[in-house]
Design a protein around this motif. Structure first.
Motif, mmCIF file in Angstrom:
data_model
loop_
_atom_site.group_PDB
_atom_site.id
_atom_site.type_symbol
_atom_site.label_atom_id
_atom_site.label_comp_id
_atom_site.label_asym_id
_atom_site.label_seq_id
_atom_site.Cartn_x
_atom_site.Cartn_y
_atom_site.Cartn_z
ATOM 1 N N ASN A 215 -88.384 -36.509 -11.590
ATOM 2 C CA ASN A 215 -87.071 -36.955 -11.795
ATOM 3 C C ASN A 215 -86.562 -37.022 -13.217
ATOM 4 O O ASN A 215 -86.301 -37.922 -13.863
ATOM 5 N N PHE A 216 -86.767 -35.755 -13.540
ATOM 6 C CA PHE A 216 -86.160 -35.323 -14.878
ATOM 7 C C PHE A 216 -84.785 -34.667 -14.586
ATOM 8 O O PHE A 216 -84.754 -33.510 -14.104
ATOM 9 N N PHE A 217 -83.623 -35.412 -14.895
ATOM 10 C CA PHE A 217 -82.213 -34.671 -14.416
ATOM 11 C C PHE A 217 -81.580 -34.419 -15.705
ATOM 12 O O PHE A 217 -81.320 -35.238 -16.679
ATOM 13 N N GLY A 218 -80.810 -33.395 -15.535
ATOM 14 C CA GLY A 218 -79.666 -33.126 -16.378
ATOM 15 C C GLY A 218 -79.688 -32.729 -17.707
ATOM 16 O O GLY A 218 -78.856 -32.358 -18.692
ATOM 17 N N ARG A 219 -80.802 -32.263 -18.002
ATOM 18 C CA ARG A 219 -81.315 -31.814 -19.498
ATOM 19 C C ARG A 219 -81.847 -30.654 -19.366
ATOM 20 O O ARG A 219 -82.784 -30.149 -20.335
ATOM 21 N N LYS A 374 -78.306 -32.276 -30.210
ATOM 22 C CA LYS A 374 -77.373 -33.288 -29.945
ATOM 23 C C LYS A 374 -77.308 -33.778 -28.629
ATOM 24 O O LYS A 374 -76.596 -33.007 -27.965
ATOM 25 N N LEU A 375 -77.903 -34.786 -28.277
ATOM 26 C CA LEU A 375 -77.600 -35.341 -26.890
ATOM 27 C C LEU A 375 -76.545 -36.202 -26.384
ATOM 28 O O LEU A 375 -76.212 -36.976 -27.353
ATOM 29 N N ASP A 376 -75.771 -36.146 -25.398
ATOM 30 C CA ASP A 376 -74.535 -36.793 -25.047
ATOM 31 C C ASP A 376 -74.988 -37.570 -23.639
ATOM 32 O O ASP A 376 -76.269 -37.143 -23.141
ATOM 33 N N THR A 377 -74.101 -38.208 -23.407
ATOM 34 C CA THR A 377 -74.452 -38.948 -21.870
ATOM 35 C C THR A 377 -74.501 -37.713 -20.807
ATOM 36 O O THR A 377 -74.093 -36.588 -20.900
ATOM 37 N N LEU A 378 -74.867 -38.153 -19.642
ATOM 38 C CA LEU A 378 -75.298 -36.926 -18.547
ATOM 39 C C LEU A 378 -73.826 -36.732 -17.933
ATOM 40 O O LEU A 378 -72.923 -37.571 -17.921
ATOM 41 N N GLN A 379 -73.710 -35.514 -17.350
ATOM 42 C CA GLN A 379 -72.628 -35.110 -16.588
ATOM 43 C C GLN A 379 -72.789 -35.935 -15.281
ATOM 44 O O GLN A 379 -73.643 -36.299 -14.779
ATOM 45 N N LEU A 380 -71.473 -36.133 -14.758
ATOM 46 C CA LEU A 380 -71.426 -37.130 -13.468
ATOM 47 C C LEU A 380 -72.244 -36.599 -12.372
ATOM 48 O O LEU A 380 -73.224 -37.542 -11.813
ATOM 49 N N PRO A 381 -72.395 -35.221 -12.022
ATOM 50 C CA PRO A 381 -73.292 -34.826 -10.786
ATOM 51 C C PRO A 381 -74.755 -35.393 -10.951
ATOM 52 O O PRO A 381 -75.404 -35.928 -10.083
ATOM 53 N N ASP A 382 -75.272 -35.155 -12.282
ATOM 54 C CA ASP A 382 -76.573 -35.400 -12.499
ATOM 55 C C ASP A 382 -76.793 -36.948 -12.600
ATOM 56 O O ASP A 382 -77.737 -37.283 -12.214
ATOM 57 N N ALA A 383 -75.902 -37.592 -13.067
ATOM 58 C CA ALA A 383 -76.108 -39.065 -13.150
ATOM 59 C C ALA A 383 -76.118 -39.397 -11.597
ATOM 60 O O ALA A 383 -76.907 -40.362 -11.380
ATOM 61 N N CYS A 409 -72.272 -42.985 -17.493
ATOM 62 C CA CYS A 409 -73.396 -41.694 -17.157
ATOM 63 C C CYS A 409 -74.644 -41.917 -18.375
ATOM 64 O O CYS A 409 -75.019 -40.835 -18.513
ATOM 65 N N LEU A 410 -74.814 -43.097 -18.925
ATOM 66 C CA LEU A 410 -75.634 -43.337 -19.927
ATOM 67 C C LEU A 410 -77.143 -43.603 -19.270
ATOM 68 O O LEU A 410 -77.375 -44.349 -18.308
ATOM 69 N N PRO A 411 -78.174 -42.696 -19.637
ATOM 70 C CA PRO A 411 -79.460 -42.704 -18.968
ATOM 71 C C PRO A 411 -80.159 -43.667 -18.682
ATOM 72 O O PRO A 411 -80.564 -44.000 -17.674
ATOM 73 N N LEU A 412 -80.248 -44.443 -19.867
ATOM 74 C CA LEU A 412 -80.899 -45.840 -19.812
ATOM 75 C C LEU A 412 -80.341 -46.768 -18.778
ATOM 76 O O LEU A 412 -80.972 -47.324 -18.255
ATOM 77 N N GLY A 413 -79.044 -46.901 -18.771
ATOM 78 C CA GLY A 413 -78.382 -47.573 -17.923
ATOM 79 C C GLY A 413 -78.552 -47.454 -16.484
ATOM 80 O O GLY A 413 -78.538 -48.232 -15.693
ATOM 81 N N LEU A 414 -78.604 -45.877 -16.255
ATOM 82 C CA LEU A 414 -78.601 -45.553 -14.810
ATOM 83 C C LEU A 414 -79.956 -45.904 -14.416
ATOM 84 O O LEU A 414 -80.329 -46.171 -13.248
ATOM 85 N N VAL A 415 -81.207 -45.805 -15.246
ATOM 86 C CA VAL A 415 -82.517 -46.316 -14.707
ATOM 87 C C VAL A 415 -82.819 -47.602 -14.522
ATOM 88 O O VAL A 415 -83.317 -47.890 -13.529
ATOM 89 N N MET A 416 -82.037 -48.310 -15.415
ATOM 90 C CA MET A 416 -82.152 -49.789 -15.017
ATOM 91 C C MET A 416 -81.398 -50.287 -13.823
ATOM 92 O O MET A 416 -81.933 -51.027 -13.072
ATOM 93 N N ALA A 417 -80.119 -49.465 -13.672
ATOM 94 C CA ALA A 417 -79.367 -49.839 -12.419
ATOM 95 C C ALA A 417 -79.982 -49.547 -11.193
ATOM 96 O O ALA A 417 -80.125 -50.186 -10.294
ATOM 97 N N SER A 418 -80.624 -48.199 -11.140
ATOM 98 C CA SER A 418 -81.385 -47.663 -9.790
ATOM 99 C C SER A 418 -82.447 -48.655 -9.790
ATOM 100 O O SER A 418 -82.801 -48.910 -8.638
ATOM 101 N N SER A 419 -83.342 -49.115 -10.738
ATOM 102 C CA SER A 419 -84.379 -49.948 -10.364
ATOM 103 C C SER A 419 -84.073 -51.471 -9.967
ATOM 104 O O SER A 419 -84.557 -52.065 -8.719
ATOM 105 N N LEU A 420 -82.605 -52.010 -10.549
ATOM 106 C CA LEU A 420 -82.441 -52.951 -9.787
ATOM 107 C C LEU A 420 -81.845 -53.013 -8.338
ATOM 108 O O LEU A 420 -82.217 -53.829 -7.415
ATOM 109 N N VAL A 421 -81.102 -51.845 -8.085
ATOM 110 C CA VAL A 421 -80.780 -51.645 -6.689
ATOM 111 C C VAL A 421 -81.871 -51.505 -5.651
ATOM 112 O O VAL A 421 -82.032 -51.996 -4.623
#
Length: 529
Positions: A215-219, A374-383, A409-421
């Motif tokens: 589950n390591f995506f986009g990096r 320097k890290l930015d938010t994920l690319q849309l397909p990876d998100a 595409c913020l990784p922390l938000g994506l992880v939290m959202a997927s858990s909630l869904v």
């Protein structure tokens, strides 16, 4: 400790009162054979004996047949005659190498003292009864007979010493072989030749980080870059102490400092943990959290406990700094470091390995300057892939795109959202949550504006607060209002660290890991183990 089955005939040759000392010497020899000392292994011999009798001065004429080369090193050296030399019936030693205040090797202090002399020329003399390390640089007398177990002069003189002094002798060669001798017993090749291997410590990542999975995506780009830098060269020499083949250009050398920077929730710690987990070059791997000085010192003590469990005496920042300075095969991650000056409390400035720092602030000047990632938010397909994988909704491409865009595409938000869904599967979709997050963003913005904190947040970090509210609501709906209350209380607690044990006392929650991350992100800096 029990005597190993294959060594009982050796231990039968020495006093039962010596067994504890001999077993401790065996343990120390094994660690030296595996890791060497300060990245080097020259070879050594440990003689467990009646030290008073062994070091008793002999009035006879000096003997020319004294051997000083470590096992496997070859060559023979005659004892220098003159002042300051003590000759005994078993060899010779300089008076300055006889310790006035010897330490018991069964204690941490005694082990440390002995380890410091393991690469010295000559044998190390240990009293069997007391365990005291009495002398170093002892040149064993050698009569000329070959060893019955093979090897050079080191093995031959060790076997002769064991027979004449009824001693327990451990000979470690420069290539890691261990030969054991005791009295008249048949010698034992206890361990074959090995390369020096770095010390292995139990890894202690923050509980919110999961490493080594799928589950390591986009990096992949930043991860490959980090691994390339770490693998690029061994600035202090290869695993066996030899220099690596030189490569053209500075990029071939491992940089002393690397800094991973980016906004909160972008995945800095996750990237550092994945890099440390996947690093396949021989290294002692160390992880330290550093959100505050108090937190850092607590983390250092935890690491010192791991070192002590591995047989390395260590207690506090000074000992850790000394170990990092004298060893050349390690990699250290300092997570969540906002004040670079804290580094110098436990990291030597001129070390020979690699320190990886994660920090939200890349504007702070460091000397020497670090290599930057320097890290930015994920690319849309990876998100989208991350959302669909973690929420187990592989076919909802349209909904995952809406939610990923709403969360920036913020990784922390994506992880939290997927858990909630995932937890509300069948009643909450990606599209539903995207609409809720978008609708609440204005309300959240107004709330932070009134508090004067809006400047601390990016537009998409605002979505994390909305997700936090959704998780609180879910807990209340599930009859876990106590957990929701705890989340609210923690928002006013020590903002530097929250004990995961405190959260676990509320009860087992399937959302626990993401809940802790969300709580730590909204107000506190992190959750600690």
């Amino acid at each position: 400790m029990e005597v190993p089955e294959g060594l009982r005939h050796l231990f039968n040759e020495i006093s039962l009162a010596w067994h504890a000392t001999a077993l401790r010497a065996l343990d120390i020899a094994k660690k030296y054979a595996e890791t060497g000392n300060a990245g080097s292994r020259q070879g050594t011999r440990l003689v467990v004996c009646n030290a008073d009798e062994f070091l008793l001065a002999n009035s006879a004429e000096p003997d020319d047949h004294l051997q000083s080369a470590p096992e496997g090193a070859g060559g023979e050296e005659k004892e220098e005659k003159g002042k300051g030399q003590r000759l005994t019936k078993y060899g010779g030693v300089e008076e300055g190498n006889i310790r006035k205040f010897p330490k018991d090797i069964k204690t941490e202090e005694g082990t440390k003292t002995l380890n410091e002399r393991m690469n010295d020329d000559g044998a190390l003399i240990i009293d069997g009864l007391s365990g005291e390390f009495r002398a170093s640089g002892f040149r064993l007398k050698y009569g000329g007979d070959a060893s019955s177990i093979g090897g050079g002069l080191g093995a031959a003189s060790s076997e002769e010493c064991a027979k004449r002094a009824r001693a327990f002798v451990l000979a470690v060669s420069h290539d890691g072989a261990i030969k054991l001798f005791a009295g008249q017993a048949k010698p034992v090749l206890w361990k074959g030749d090995t390369e020096v291997q770095p010390l292995k410590l139990r890894q202690r990542y923050p509980p919110s980080l999961k490493v080594g999975g799928d589950n390591f995506f986009g990096r992949s780009g930043p991860l490959d870059e980090l691994l390339g830098w770490v693998r690029g060269g061994v600035r202090g020499g290869g695993p066996s102490g030899s220099k690596r083949e030189e490569r053209e250009g500075a990029e071939a050398e491992s940089p002393p400092f690397i800094r991973i920077s980016g906004i909160g929730g972008v995945g800095k710690s996750q990237l550092a943990a994945e890099m440390l987990h996947r690093c396949d070059v021989p290294r002692t791997k160390i992880w330290l959290g550093a959100s505050s000085r108090e937190h850092l010192h607590g983390e250092v003590q935890e690491v010192c406990n791991l070192f002590r469990s591995a047989g390395v005496p260590m207690d506090g920042c000074r000992d850790l700094c000394e170990w990092l300075e004298t060893n050349s095969h390690w990699i250290l991650v300092v997570d969540n470091l906002e004040d670079p000056e804290l580094l110098w409390e436990f990291v030597p400035r001129n070390h020979t390995c690699t320190v990886v720092i994660t920090s939200r602030d890349d504007a702070r000047t460091m000397r020497p300057p670090p290599r930057e990632v320097k890290l930015d938010t994920l690319q849309l397909p990876d998100a989208q892939t991350l959302l669909q994988t973690l929420a187990r909704e592989p076919n909802d491409a349209s909904g995952s795109e809406k939610l990923a865009r709403a969360l920036g595409c913020l990784p922390l938000g994506l992880v939290m959202a997927s858990s909630l869904v995932l937890e509300k599967r069948g009643t909450l979709t990606f599209s539903d949550l995207a609409e809720t997050v978008s609708a609440e963003r204005g309300e959240v913005r107004d709330f932070l504006q009134k508090r004067g904190e809006i400047q601390k947040w990016t537009e998409y970090q605002l979505s994390v607060i909305s997700l936090w509210r959704q998780q609180r609501q879910f807990l209340c709906e599930g009859g876990l209002s106590r957990a929701a209350t705890l989340m609210e209380c923690l928002s006013f607690a020590d903002h530097r660290q929250i004990s995961i044990e405190t959260c676990e006392t509320v009860g087992s929650l399937s959302l626990s890991a993401q809940l802790f991350v969300a709580t730590a992100f909204c107000v506190p800096d992190r959750v600690v183990n």
